[in-house]
Scaffold this active site. Structure first.
Site, PDB file in Angstrom:
ATOM      1  N   HIS A   1       4.869   0.096  -0.116  1.00 50.89           N
ATOM      2  CA  HIS A   1       5.480  -0.807   0.575  1.00 50.89           C
ATOM      3  C   HIS A   1       4.619  -1.649   1.151  1.00 50.89           C
ATOM      4  CE1 HIS A   1       3.705   2.548   2.838  1.00 50.89           C
ATOM      5  NE2 HIS A   1       3.902   1.835   4.122  1.00 50.89           N
TER       6      HIS A   1
ATOM      7  N   ARG B   1       8.399  -9.044  15.178  1.00 50.92           N
ATOM      8  CA  ARG B   1       8.957  -7.651  14.584  1.00 50.92           C
ATOM      9  C   ARG B   1       7.950  -6.797  15.403  1.00 50.92           C
ATOM     10  NH1 ARG B   1       7.736  -4.055  10.231  1.00 50.92           N
ATOM     11  NH2 ARG B   1       9.693  -2.918   9.784  1.00 50.92           N
TER      12      ARG B   1
ATOM     13  N   HIS C   1       0.832  -1.146   0.039  1.00 54.53           N
ATOM     14  CA  HIS C   1       0.072  -0.061   0.116  1.00 54.53           C
ATOM     15  C   HIS C   1       0.885   1.335  -0.011  1.00 54.53           C
ATOM     16  CE1 HIS C   1       1.203  -0.257   4.196  1.00 54.53           C
ATOM     17  NE2 HIS C   1       0.829   0.901   4.437  1.00 54.53           N
TER      18      HIS C   1
ATOM     19  N   ASP D   1       0.840   5.216   1.815  1.00 56.90           N
ATOM     20  CA  ASP D   1       0.280   5.869   2.929  1.00 56.90           C
ATOM     21  C   ASP D   1      -0.538   7.178   2.433  1.00 56.90           C
ATOM     22  OD1 ASP D   1       1.467   4.040   4.749  1.00 56.90           O
ATOM     23  OD2 ASP D   1       3.148   5.220   5.270  1.00 56.90           O
TER      24      ASP D   1
HETATM   25  C1  GA4 Z   1      -2.555   2.317   5.743  1.00 60.22           C
HETATM   26  C2  GA4 Z   1      -1.847   3.449   6.285  1.00 60.22           C
HETATM   27  C3  GA4 Z   1      -1.953   3.690   7.849  1.00 60.22           C
HETATM   28  O1  GA4 Z   1      -1.687   2.434   8.399  1.00 60.22           O
HETATM   29  C4  GA4 Z   1      -3.609   3.715   7.920  1.00 60.22           C
HETATM   30  C5  GA4 Z   1      -4.312   2.508   7.314  1.00 60.22           C
HETATM   31  C6  GA4 Z   1      -5.734   2.369   7.355  1.00 60.22           C
HETATM   32  C7  GA4 Z   1      -6.290   1.528   8.777  1.00 60.22           C
HETATM   33  O2  GA4 Z   1      -5.525   0.618   9.123  1.00 60.22           O
HETATM   34  O3  GA4 Z   1      -7.252   1.954   9.141  1.00 60.22           O
HETATM   35  C8  GA4 Z   1      -6.175   1.751   5.906  1.00 60.22           C
HETATM   36  C9  GA4 Z   1      -4.989   2.068   5.266  1.00 60.22           C
HETATM   37  C10 GA4 Z   1      -4.025   2.706   5.974  1.00 60.22           C
HETATM   38  C11 GA4 Z   1      -5.403   2.592   4.035  1.00 60.22           C
HETATM   39  C12 GA4 Z   1      -6.858   2.076   3.355  1.00 60.22           C
HETATM   40  C13 GA4 Z   1      -7.722   1.707   4.135  1.00 60.22           C
HETATM   41  C14 GA4 Z   1      -7.342   2.415   5.526  1.00 60.22           C
HETATM   42  C15 GA4 Z   1      -6.666   0.310   6.178  1.00 60.22           C
HETATM   43  C16 GA4 Z   1      -7.416   0.232   4.662  1.00 60.22           C
HETATM   44  C17 GA4 Z   1      -7.643  -0.755   4.097  1.00 60.22           C
HETATM   45  C18 GA4 Z   1      -3.855   3.904   9.286  1.00 60.22           C
HETATM   46  C19 GA4 Z   1      -4.175   4.797   7.162  1.00 60.22           C
HETATM   47  O4  GA4 Z   1      -4.215   6.019   7.317  1.00 60.22           O
HETATM   48  O5  GA4 Z   1      -4.426   4.109   5.820  1.00 60.22           O
END
Ligand code: GA4
Length: 338
Positions: free
Chosen positions: A270, A280, A213, A215
């Site tokens: 990443h 980890r 994904h 960020d």
């Molecule tokens: C990815 C980056 C961060 O960990 C996060 C994730 C979020 C979550 O876990 O609630 C998301 C993911 C992240 C992007 C798409 C959606 C929302 C899980 C998911 C499948 C906290 C963020 O901000 O976006």
């Protein structure tokens, strides 16, 4: 919402990826990650180059004490060592709270358990926040100290970026996170060992800790213990393993920064592959804008006749779209001008 009552081990295996198949294994480390010494007078130029080429770099001489980092690491470990039923009382995530194996609410799974916190001081100081109510006051203090240190580092890095890009004022990027309504969060991920894999059940396949994904926010600051697992996708589509370094921080360019720089910086794809025998632990601070912030390229970056590559949107709109997406989705796609 997709509910997986008990995902089988097959759900966690790395099968196909839109990136080129990995040519390196988890143990072959990539030694080309840019290392930025924050005290180096040339840091601003090196940061800009790293953001253009990798969307990712490592920060040393950051001034954050190892004690402050270890405090939070130890508090997090103390929590993750509790029995499952106790941990579950701090979940399920809404999206904040304790979560295990399920990431987001659209069916993504990973060999990971985590705590996700909103870093807004009003939220953190709320006495009824389950994770803090049921856990020691020391967890709350460690979280607050750590967040303060991460904010400072983000401001410094974003100001160096503005200098390196030769845009003014110096706080043109950092003001987005300096806003007291900045919508940021802190995530603590624990990737436990996997006993089934130790018995050879995966036939050489990899175990996904956290699927690929980008960020969504402006920048993310990651610190992990010395166990490998983090991989980034290079511009040519190859996946490489990032050598772990528990004394340093790793910075990711997020989707929002990609838009603010009109595509000059690329948000880095990443993922984390779980180590089958060692645990980890990573802690990531995601610096995000205020909900009402308009996400548009910085005006002074748009050269003559250069147009924004993106439609105008607010962080609130992007966030809504992000919660309707799956991890691997290209979330910026619908916001690109056609
Ligand atoms: C990815 C980056 C961060 O960990 C996060 C994730 C979020 C979550 O876990 O609630 C998301 C993911 C992240 C992007 C798409 C959606 C929302 C899980 C998911 C499948 C906290 C963020 O901000 O976006």
């Amino acid at each position: 919402m997709v509910v997986l009552s008990k995902p089988s081990l097959n759900n966690f295996l790395l099968t196909k990826s839109p990136c080129k198949p990995t040519t390196t294994t988890t143990t072959t480390m990539f030694n080309g990650i840019p290392v930025i010494d924050l005290t180096d007078p040339d840091a601003k130029t090196q940061i800009v180059n790293a953001c253009k080429e990798f969307g990712f770099f490592k920060v040393v001489s950051h001034g954050v004490s190892f004690e402050l980092i270890s405090n939070l690491e130890n508090e997090a470990l103390r929590f993750f060592r509790k029995c499952q039923s106790e941990k579950d009382r701090a979940g399920p995530p809404d999206p904040f709270g304790y979560g295990s194996k399920q990431i987001g609410s659209n069916g993504d799974v990973g060999w990971v358990e985590y705590i996700l916190l909103n870093t807004n001081p009003d939220v953190l100081s709320n006495k009824s926040l389950t994770i803090f109510r049921e856990n020691r006051q020391t967890l709350r203090s460690a979280v607050e100290e750590y967040i303060d240190a991460m904010k400072k580092m983000c401001y410094e890095v974003l100001e160096l970026m503005a200098d390196g890009l030769e845009i003014e004022p110096r706080n043109v990027l950092s003001r987005i996170l300096r806003n007291e309504k900045s919508d940021s969060c802190l995530r603590m991920n624990h990737y436990p060992p996997c006993p089934e894999v130790q018995q050879g059940a995966l036939n050489g396949k990899n175990l996904i800790g956290f699927g690929e994904h980008t960020d969504p926010q402006v920048i993310s600051v990651l610190r992990s213990n010395n166990i490998s697992g983090l991989q980034i996708c290079l511009n040519d589509g190859t996946w490489v393993s990032v050598p772990p370094d528990h004394t340093s921080f790793f910075i990711n360019v997020g989707d929002t920064l990609q838009v603010l720089t009109n595509g000059r910086f690329k948000s880095v794809k990443h993922r984390v592959l779980s180590d089958t025998t060692k645990s980890r632990l990573s802690m990531i601070y995601f610096g995000g804008p205020a909900l009402s912030e308009k996400i548009v390229p910085i005006a002074s970056l748009l050269l003559k006749k250069e147009e924004s590559l993106y439609k105008e949107f607010t962080w609130c709109e992007y966030k809504k779209a992000m919660y309707n997406s799956k991890l691997a989705d290209y979330r910026l796609g619908p916001f690109e001008k056609t």
